[in-house]
Design an enzyme around this catalytic site. Sequence first.
Site, short mmCIF file in Angstrom:
data_model
loop_
_atom_site.label_atom_id
_atom_site.label_comp_id
_atom_site.label_asym_id
_atom_site.label_seq_id
_atom_site.Cartn_x
_atom_site.Cartn_y
_atom_site.Cartn_z
N GLY A 1 -3.02 6.40 53.84
CA GLY A 1 -3.17 7.12 52.58
C GLY A 1 -3.78 8.51 52.68
N GLU B 1 -11.14 9.73 53.25
CA GLU B 1 -10.31 8.72 52.58
C GLU B 1 -9.58 9.35 51.40
OE1 GLU B 1 -9.04 5.96 52.72
OE2 GLU B 1 -10.33 4.36 53.44
N ASP B 2 -8.43 8.78 51.06
CA ASP B 2 -7.75 9.22 49.83
C ASP B 2 -8.43 8.60 48.62
OD1 ASP B 2 -6.83 6.84 50.99
OD2 ASP B 2 -5.01 6.84 49.80
N ASP C 1 -11.98 2.49 46.44
CA ASP C 1 -11.69 1.58 45.33
C ASP C 1 -12.80 0.52 45.29
OD1 ASP C 1 -10.40 -0.37 43.67
OD2 ASP C 1 -8.47 0.42 44.21
N LYS D 1 -13.25 5.18 42.42
CA LYS D 1 -13.24 4.37 41.20
C LYS D 1 -14.58 3.67 41.08
CE LYS D 1 -8.37 2.89 41.33
NZ LYS D 1 -7.54 1.68 41.46
N PHE E 1 -4.39 1.99 38.41
CA PHE E 1 -3.54 2.02 39.60
C PHE E 1 -2.92 3.41 39.72
CE2 PHE E 1 0.61 1.20 41.74
CZ PHE E 1 0.07 0.92 42.97
N VAL E 2 -3.19 4.08 40.83
CA VAL E 2 -2.73 5.46 41.01
C VAL E 2 -1.81 5.58 42.21
CG1 VAL E 2 -4.59 6.75 39.89
CG2 VAL E 2 -4.93 5.93 42.20
N ASP F 1 0.29 5.16 47.91
CA ASP F 1 1.62 4.56 47.81
C ASP F 1 1.67 3.41 46.82
OD1 ASP F 1 0.06 2.77 49.53
OD2 ASP F 1 1.97 1.73 49.82
N ARG G 1 4.14 8.39 48.33
CA ARG G 1 3.11 9.17 49.03
C ARG G 1 3.44 10.66 49.00
NH1 ARG G 1 -0.07 5.37 51.92
NH2 ARG G 1 1.06 3.62 52.82
#
Length: 196
Positions: free
Chosen positions: A57, A112-113, A116, A144, A165-166, A172, A178
Amino acid sequence: MPETAAAAPDIVHCQGERFRLYLSEEEIQTRIRALGEQIATDYADLGVPILIGVLNGAFIFTADLMRAIPGDSEVDFYKLSSYGERKVSSGQVTELKDIDAKLEGRHVIVVEDIVDTGLSMKYVIDQITARNPASLRAATLLRKPDAAKVEVSVDYVGFDIDNLFVIGYGLDYGQLARNLRAIYILDEESEEEASA
Ligand code: PRP
């Protein structure tokens, strides 16, 4: 297939579901430029940082963040998986590729992307801490706060977002989306219309 690779339209479809624009390409790039400047300032007297991008990611954010840092930096990658094909984190972190670079005595920034549940970031921080870096900080484009299951300190945060949810910008849905230049969220309204 997501509808477009080049542009960032307001609505995209992925895996038969409809998503709407949440963070534009411009908002993302503006924030990354600020993070890059901040990192350059923070490391000016510390030394050359090595960015450790967490694949898959974070590959796009890592590339853009590195180019937003004026001055020297290095990069390497760590490959983990926690989501599988689902929309929620499995809670199980699987290591798929180790970091090649020697991190002992280095100034490491984990990239990190998204943070969560925080489990992936915590796993990476624990793994890297055991390698005795000179310093260790963490960067994420998205976080988040409402989804956190473990406490993890992140030094550079692009955006705190709702527990949605993104997809896009490296993130992805079943390995697709992506390539989108912006970040999109599931369009709940269209889901409700479909089920009405
Ligand atoms: C995603 C994302 C983070 C992690 C965040 O990776 O890239 O690494 O989940 O979730 P967490 O905070 O709940 O651990 P994913 O497992 O989907 O793999 P990918 O990076 O290859 O898409």
